[in-house]
Design a protein around this motif. Structure first.
Motif, PDB file in Angstrom:
ATOM      1  N   LEU A   8       0.835  -1.209   0.000  1.00 31.71           N
ATOM      2  CA  LEU A   8       0.000   0.000   0.000  1.00 31.71           C
ATOM      3  C   LEU A   8       0.862   1.247   0.000  1.00 31.71           C
ATOM      4  O   LEU A   8       0.587   2.219  -0.717  1.00 31.71           O
ATOM      5  N   LEU A   9       1.938   1.225   0.804  1.00 36.46           N
ATOM      6  CA  LEU A   9       2.846   2.373   0.867  1.00 36.46           C
ATOM      7  C   LEU A   9       3.479   2.635  -0.487  1.00 36.46           C
ATOM      8  O   LEU A   9       3.650   3.774  -0.903  1.00 36.46           O
ATOM      9  N   HIS A  10       3.791   1.554  -1.204  1.00 28.00           N
ATOM     10  CA  HIS A  10       4.412   1.706  -2.519  1.00 28.00           C
ATOM     11  C   HIS A  10       3.463   2.365  -3.519  1.00 28.00           C
ATOM     12  O   HIS A  10       3.881   3.160  -4.357  1.00 28.00           O
ATOM     13  N   THR A  11       2.170   2.040  -3.404  1.00 26.84           N
ATOM     14  CA  THR A  11       1.206   2.626  -4.343  1.00 26.84           C
ATOM     15  C   THR A  11       0.927   4.089  -4.031  1.00 26.84           C
ATOM     16  O   THR A  11       0.569   4.856  -4.906  1.00 26.84           O
ATOM     17  N   ILE A  12       1.088   4.477  -2.749  1.00 26.76           N
ATOM     18  CA  ILE A  12       0.818   5.861  -2.361  1.00 26.76           C
ATOM     19  C   ILE A  12       2.040   6.742  -2.544  1.00 26.76           C
ATOM     20  O   ILE A  12       1.961   7.851  -3.058  1.00 26.76           O
ATOM     21  N   SER A  13       3.205   6.252  -2.119  1.00 24.17           N
ATOM     22  CA  SER A  13       4.440   7.052  -2.161  1.00 24.17           C
ATOM     23  C   SER A  13       5.064   7.001  -3.546  1.00 24.17           C
ATOM     24  O   SER A  13       5.258   5.911  -4.097  1.00 24.17           O
ATOM     25  N   PRO A  14       5.405   8.142  -4.122  1.00 22.90           N
ATOM     26  CA  PRO A  14       6.055   8.154  -5.429  1.00 22.90           C
ATOM     27  C   PRO A  14       7.443   7.522  -5.380  1.00 22.90           C
ATOM     28  O   PRO A  14       8.067   7.437  -4.321  1.00 22.90           O
ATOM     29  N   LYS A  15       7.910   7.071  -6.527  1.00 23.56           N
ATOM     30  CA  LYS A  15       9.260   6.516  -6.629  1.00 23.56           C
ATOM     31  C   LYS A  15      10.282   7.597  -6.312  1.00 23.56           C
ATOM     32  O   LYS A  15      10.001   8.794  -6.497  1.00 23.56           O
ATOM     33  N   PRO A  16      11.495   7.234  -5.884  1.00 20.77           N
ATOM     34  CA  PRO A  16      12.503   8.235  -5.495  1.00 20.77           C
ATOM     35  C   PRO A  16      12.795   9.258  -6.588  1.00 20.77           C
ATOM     36  O   PRO A  16      12.889  10.461  -6.303  1.00 20.77           O
ATOM     37  N   TYR A  17      12.939   8.825  -7.851  1.00 18.59           N
ATOM     38  CA  TYR A  17      13.250   9.792  -8.903  1.00 18.59           C
ATOM     39  C   TYR A  17      12.049  10.695  -9.209  1.00 18.59           C
ATOM     40  O   TYR A  17      12.214  11.842  -9.634  1.00 18.59           O
ATOM     41  N   ILE A  18      10.853  10.181  -8.953  1.00 13.90           N
ATOM     42  CA  ILE A  18       9.658  11.008  -9.119  1.00 13.90           C
ATOM     43  C   ILE A  18       9.630  12.087  -8.040  1.00 13.90           C
ATOM     44  O   ILE A  18       9.283  13.251  -8.300  1.00 13.90           O
ATOM     45  N   ILE A  19      10.007  11.706  -6.819  1.00 12.44           N
ATOM     46  CA  ILE A  19      10.080  12.680  -5.732  1.00 12.44           C
ATOM     47  C   ILE A  19      11.085  13.777  -6.074  1.00 12.44           C
ATOM     48  O   ILE A  19      10.848  14.962  -5.821  1.00 12.44           O
ATOM     49  N   GLY A  20      12.216  13.375  -6.681  1.00 12.58           N
ATOM     50  CA  GLY A  20      13.213  14.355  -7.112  1.00 12.58           C
ATOM     51  C   GLY A  20      12.661  15.330  -8.136  1.00 12.58           C
ATOM     52  O   GLY A  20      12.905  16.540  -8.055  1.00 12.58           O
ATOM     53  N   LEU A  21      11.902  14.812  -9.107  1.00 11.89           N
ATOM     54  CA  LEU A  21      11.298  15.675 -10.126  1.00 11.89           C
ATOM     55  C   LEU A  21      10.241  16.598  -9.513  1.00 11.89           C
ATOM     56  O   LEU A  21      10.123  17.763  -9.908  1.00 11.89           O
ATOM     57  N   LEU A  22       9.493  16.073  -8.547  1.00 10.40           N
ATOM     58  CA  LEU A  22       8.498  16.900  -7.862  1.00 10.40           C
ATOM     59  C   LEU A  22       9.169  18.025  -7.081  1.00 10.40           C
ATOM     60  O   LEU A  22       8.703  19.179  -7.094  1.00 10.40           O
ATOM     61  N   PHE A  23      10.248  17.693  -6.399  1.00  6.80           N
ATOM     62  CA  PHE A  23      10.986  18.703  -5.642  1.00  6.80           C
ATOM     63  C   PHE A  23      11.523  19.780  -6.583  1.00  6.80           C
ATOM     64  O   PHE A  23      11.442  20.983  -6.292  1.00  6.80           O
ATOM     65  N   LEU A  24      12.056  19.360  -7.732  1.00  3.13           N
ATOM     66  CA  LEU A  24      12.546  20.314  -8.727  1.00  3.13           C
ATOM     67  C   LEU A  24      11.403  21.201  -9.214  1.00  3.13           C
ATOM     68  O   LEU A  24      11.580  22.423  -9.384  1.00  3.13           O
ATOM     69  N   SER A  25      10.228  20.617  -9.436  1.00  2.00           N
ATOM     70  CA  SER A  25       9.059  21.390  -9.893  1.00  2.00           C
ATOM     71  C   SER A  25       8.669  22.451  -8.880  1.00  2.00           C
ATOM     72  O   SER A  25       8.351  23.590  -9.235  1.00  2.00           O
ATOM     73  N   ILE A  26       8.699  22.089  -7.598  1.00  2.00           N
ATOM     74  CA  ILE A  26       8.340  23.039  -6.539  1.00  2.00           C
ATOM     75  C   ILE A  26       9.341  24.186  -6.494  1.00  2.00           C
ATOM     76  O   ILE A  26       8.953  25.360  -6.379  1.00  2.00           O
ATOM     77  N   ILE A  27      10.623  23.863  -6.603  1.00  2.00           N
ATOM     78  CA  ILE A  27      11.669  24.897  -6.597  1.00  2.00           C
ATOM     79  C   ILE A  27      11.511  25.835  -7.795  1.00  2.00           C
ATOM     80  O   ILE A  27      11.596  27.065  -7.664  1.00  2.00           O
ATOM     81  N   LEU A  28      11.261  25.255  -8.970  1.00  2.00           N
ATOM     82  CA  LEU A  28      11.090  26.076 -10.183  1.00  2.00           C
ATOM     83  C   LEU A  28       9.845  26.949 -10.070  1.00  2.00           C
ATOM     84  O   LEU A  28       9.854  28.118 -10.478  1.00  2.00           O
ATOM     85  N   LEU A 137       6.175  19.491 -13.857  1.00  2.00           N
ATOM     86  CA  LEU A 137       7.269  20.313 -14.390  1.00  2.00           C
ATOM     87  C   LEU A 137       6.742  21.377 -15.346  1.00  2.00           C
ATOM     88  O   LEU A 137       7.164  22.541 -15.300  1.00  2.00           O
ATOM     89  N   LEU A 138       5.811  20.990 -16.207  1.00  2.00           N
ATOM     90  CA  LEU A 138       5.276  21.943 -17.179  1.00  2.00           C
ATOM     91  C   LEU A 138       4.535  23.082 -16.486  1.00  2.00           C
ATOM     92  O   LEU A 138       4.670  24.248 -16.875  1.00  2.00           O
ATOM     93  N   ILE A 139       3.739  22.753 -15.472  1.00  2.00           N
ATOM     94  CA  ILE A 139       2.979  23.809 -14.785  1.00  2.00           C
ATOM     95  C   ILE A 139       3.909  24.708 -13.985  1.00  2.00           C
ATOM     96  O   ILE A 139       3.652  25.906 -13.824  1.00  2.00           O
ATOM     97  N   SER A 140       5.015  24.176 -13.472  1.00  2.00           N
ATOM     98  CA  SER A 140       5.921  24.970 -12.642  1.00  2.00           C
ATOM     99  C   SER A 140       6.647  26.050 -13.433  1.00  2.00           C
ATOM    100  O   SER A 140       7.025  27.075 -12.877  1.00  2.00           O
ATOM    101  N   VAL A 141       6.857  25.813 -14.737  1.00  2.00           N
ATOM    102  CA  VAL A 141       7.593  26.787 -15.559  1.00  2.00           C
ATOM    103  C   VAL A 141       6.672  27.546 -16.500  1.00  2.00           C
ATOM    104  O   VAL A 141       7.139  28.334 -17.342  1.00  2.00           O
ATOM    105  N   SER A 142       5.360  27.350 -16.369  1.00  2.00           N
ATOM    106  CA  SER A 142       4.393  27.964 -17.284  1.00  2.00           C
ATOM    107  C   SER A 142       4.351  29.486 -17.118  1.00  2.00           C
ATOM    108  O   SER A 142       4.111  29.994 -16.022  1.00  2.00           O
TER     109      SER A 142
END
Length: 549
Positions: A8-28, A137-142
């Protein structure tokens, strides 16, 4: 049990590289919201000042600028603004003060949360974290999103709440749980008190849910509960319309515009046949053509909003690459028979409807939600093209190519917005620049003069005096008076305290007064010494001339 929890945790929590991309999106997203915010947009406009001052007034007195206690509409300029932006700004104004940062901070917070909301909505729609990460990512730089979120405008808050509501709407249709029904209704109801276009989405979700339930051919307790709380929420909101009777929404409808009526009369006069040319037929043609323009490359990928406060030729809401991938995304949406394809396509096509019903020029804020399904479709198209490239062993080549092209368009769009847009004279006019400097002059000379005559040609000057002088709300509430709304739904404050928002001819004969006007207001006045005129200049242009008598 432990294995099930890990699954269940695996289905809810994003993969590590996805978390990295999300963090980058928030920063951008944060970067593109706060970078050079003091210079672009160039100034603080009247609507921002109104939201800020009303937040300040409610914080200080529990009532808006007119003394209405905890109102569900802000009378403001007679346009009866939705109040949620002001209410949610109260903590920021309380901590940071009545200033630009305090009033705009709410949108900075939303900018941080937006990529996360988009990610989870897309994940719910497609079940693919990668598509969600691309959309985030697209919405963060829009630039389209950035133009609105860099000012205190309620459209961003409304779209964010509708995005959250969309996520729980899909979850509810999947699970039909009471929890998701409530989590859907709450943000949707709040969105109704944020921006007028939210009404459209409330109606859409109701109709979509009704059709969805109808296909199930079974009435259950949860479905009945959903319909009942939906109807109750909408009824309570519509009750506030009856109480406040806002005229601004009606005035924006094209059928109530005098220009539209004259156009119909002209067509009938030329053709002599009211059966072919009447409000119904000409109106239908108007709505269809207006609606279609919002899907055109001219609007989405080239020019954007015709109001220089929200756009400029070449400052497009989407990049040309994103625009192309909308249609690629649509192709794969139906090719892959995605479950929620009709919901996503419907959201995309209804988004500009409220804007199409208006007589005003092409707008970015009224159909603002269109950016959400548009970028989701783009992200889905990009994801499928990358899958295809991976199968052919050309993933790196295609990925680098897409990143280069997207970066190319984004660089020139944002560079223009940061470094060129705020320097254009027509932009400074539309942003109502000069009032901050004028308020500083008034503050320094307040005790020297009996009256400050200020022209109303440059927007709603009273709100700038209240805002920049931080005029005590309890004192202003005793004086607040607004004229009847004009054909556009706006009234005027004619005077308060030492301020008279007009320049009558008699003012030039008085003593101990200040006259503030445009340069052309001084034409033909032969009794003044123009060498004594003080000027407020923004860039290379004189905004206000000040003359002391």
């Amino acid at each position: 049990m432990k294995k099930n929890r890990l699954s269940l945790l695996h289905t809810i929590s994003p993969k590590p590289y996805i978390i990295g991309l999300l963090f980058l999106s928030i920063i951008l997203s944060l970067f593109f919201t706060v970078y050079k915010n003091a210079s672009s947009p160039p100034c603080f406009n009247a609507d921002e000042a109104a939201f800020g001052y009303n937040a300040y007034s409610i914080l200080q007195t529990g009532a808006d600028e007119y003394g209405n206690v905890l109102p569900l509409r802000l009378k403001s300029f007679g346009d009866y603004k939705m109040p949620l932006y002001s209410y949610l700004s109260i903590p920021f104004v309380g901590i940071l003060g009545l200033n630009e940062m305090g009033v705009r901070s709410l949108n900075i917070l939303i900018a941080l949360l937006f990529p996360i909301a988009i990610f989870y909505l897309v994940k719910e729609l497609f079940g693919k974290e990668e598509v969600g990460a691309i959309a985030a990512l697209l919405i963060s730089v829009s630039l389209g999103k950035g133009i609105v979120e860099r000012q205190a405008h309620e459209a961003l808050l409304a779209v964010f709440l509708i995005t959250v509501a969309s996520y729980f709407f899909v979850r509810f249709l999947k699970t039909e749980s009471y929890k998701n029904a409530i989590f859907f209704i709450v943000p949707l109801t709040f969105s109704l008190f944020t921006y007028h276009s939210s009404r459209l989405f409330a109606l859409f979700f109701f109709v979509f849910a009704f059709i969805y339930f109808f296909q199930k051919k079974k009435i259950t307790k949860i479905r009945s509960f959903f319909v009942i709380i939906f109807v109750i929420a909408l009824s309570l909101f519509l009750l506030t319309d009856i109480i406040y009777k806002p005229a601004r929404v009606q005035n924006l409808l094209f059928i109530n515009n005098s220009g539209f009526t004259m156009k119909v009369m002209e067509l009938v006069g030329e053709a002599g046949n009211p059966y072919f040319y009447n409000k119904l037929t000409v109106g239908a043609q108007h709505v269809i053509s207006q609606h279609m323009q919002y899907f055109s490359p001219q609007f989405l990928a080239i020019n954007g909003d015709e109001n220089y406060r929200f756009g400029y030729p070449g400052m497009s809401p989407l990049t040309p690459l994103e625009y192309i991938f909308i249609f690629i995304g649509m192709y794969y949406l139906f090719k892959n028979q995605e479950r929620w394809r009709y919901l996503l396509i419907a959201l995309f096509f209804i988004s500009p409807l409220t804007a199409a019903l208006s007589w005003a020029e092409a707008s970015l804020t009224r159909p603002f939600f269109i950016l959400i399904p548009a970028l989701i479709l783009s992200a889905y198209g990009i994801y499928n093209i990358l899958l295809l490239a991976a199968k052919k062993g050309k993933l790196k080549l295609i990925l680098i190519g897409l990143l280069f092209i997207e970066s190319f368009f984004l660089f020139y769009s944002w560079n223009f917005y940061f470094n060129h847009y705020p320097k254009r004279a027509i932009v400074t006019r539309h942003w109502q620049c000069g009032y901050k400097e004028l308020a500083s002059y008034v503050k320094n000379n307040y005790d020297k003069f009996d009256t400050f005559y200020i022209t109303i040609k440059h927007g709603e000057p009273y709100i700038f005096m209240l805002y920049y002088l931080q005029y005590p709300p309890s004192d202003y509430q005793k004086q607040a008076s607004l004229t009847a709304p004009d054909e556009f739904g706006f009234g005027q404050v004619e005077k308060f305290d030492k301020f008279d928002f007009s320049v009558p001819s008699s003012a030039w004969k008085e003593k101990d007064v200040v006259i503030v006007g445009y340069p052309d207001d001084f034409n033909g006045i032969t009794t003044i010494d123009k060498t004594k005129i003080k000027k407020i200049t923004i860039g290379r242009e004189d905004i206000f001339w000040i003359y002391e008598l």
